[in-house]
Design an enzyme around this catalytic site. Sequence first.
Site, PDB file in Angstrom:
ATOM      1  N   HIS A 142      41.191  38.449  46.660  1.00 20.05           N
ATOM      2  CA  HIS A 142      39.995  37.704  46.286  1.00 20.05           C
ATOM      3  C   HIS A 142      40.147  37.127  44.891  1.00 20.05           C
ATOM      4  O   HIS A 142      40.879  37.658  44.064  1.00 20.05           O
ATOM      5  CB  HIS A 142      38.731  38.564  46.391  1.00 20.05           C
ATOM      6  CG  HIS A 142      38.770  39.832  45.607  1.00 20.05           C
ATOM      7  ND1 HIS A 142      39.524  40.928  45.968  1.00 20.05           N
ATOM      8  CD2 HIS A 142      38.123  40.193  44.466  1.00 20.05           C
ATOM      9  CE1 HIS A 142      39.342  41.912  45.101  1.00 20.05           C
ATOM     10  NE2 HIS A 142      38.499  41.482  44.172  1.00 20.05           N
ATOM     11  N   HIS A 144      38.024  35.777  41.520  1.00 19.94           N
ATOM     12  CA  HIS A 144      36.755  35.747  40.792  1.00 19.94           C
ATOM     13  C   HIS A 144      36.688  34.419  40.052  1.00 19.94           C
ATOM     14  O   HIS A 144      37.612  34.073  39.315  1.00 19.94           O
ATOM     15  CB  HIS A 144      36.683  36.888  39.765  1.00 19.94           C
ATOM     16  CG  HIS A 144      36.669  38.244  40.367  1.00 19.94           C
ATOM     17  ND1 HIS A 144      35.498  38.911  40.661  1.00 19.94           N
ATOM     18  CD2 HIS A 144      37.683  39.069  40.730  1.00 19.94           C
ATOM     19  CE1 HIS A 144      35.802  40.096  41.172  1.00 19.94           C
ATOM     20  NE2 HIS A 144      37.116  40.207  41.229  1.00 19.94           N
TER      21      HIS A 144
END
Length: 156
Positions: A142, A144
């Site tokens: 992932h 950010h």
Amino acid sequence: MRQETKIKPSSSRTSRLQRLTSHLLPPMASEKDAALAAVPTDSPTIFDKIINKEIPAKVVYEDEKVLAFRDIAPQAPTHIVIIPKVKDGLTGLSKAEERHCEILGHLLYSAKRVAEQEGLEDGFRIVINDGPKGCQSVYHLHIHLLGGRQMNWPPG
């Protein structure tokens, strides 16, 4: 991750975070503790559950390959998490193989599109945590996207 400016989450956000993560890990003192306790596994992650709509999220962008949603414990005025919808063994950046080049590029391009959508024309930061020492607490790659304030260097 070290904070330059502390943003105090609302009590409803804090209680929501505790409810959503209570079944995943025991209570932790910090994100660092959560990262050190996290173990890569084939079991569904919290992100898999968000993709499958088993856990609610404030989705800000979605296409056929990625999903982007607001972080429930923001570290900046704008803090969005961008994930691939299909994990394909990509639990972290260090696990990337040549076959992952397309999705890795698409994640970064999607981050740029979300930053535009969020009005971050003055700049933003992209962070990918990898492994325990990189403070990765969810083993589903992932990104950010952080913005809405002045970032500092070094990050901490």
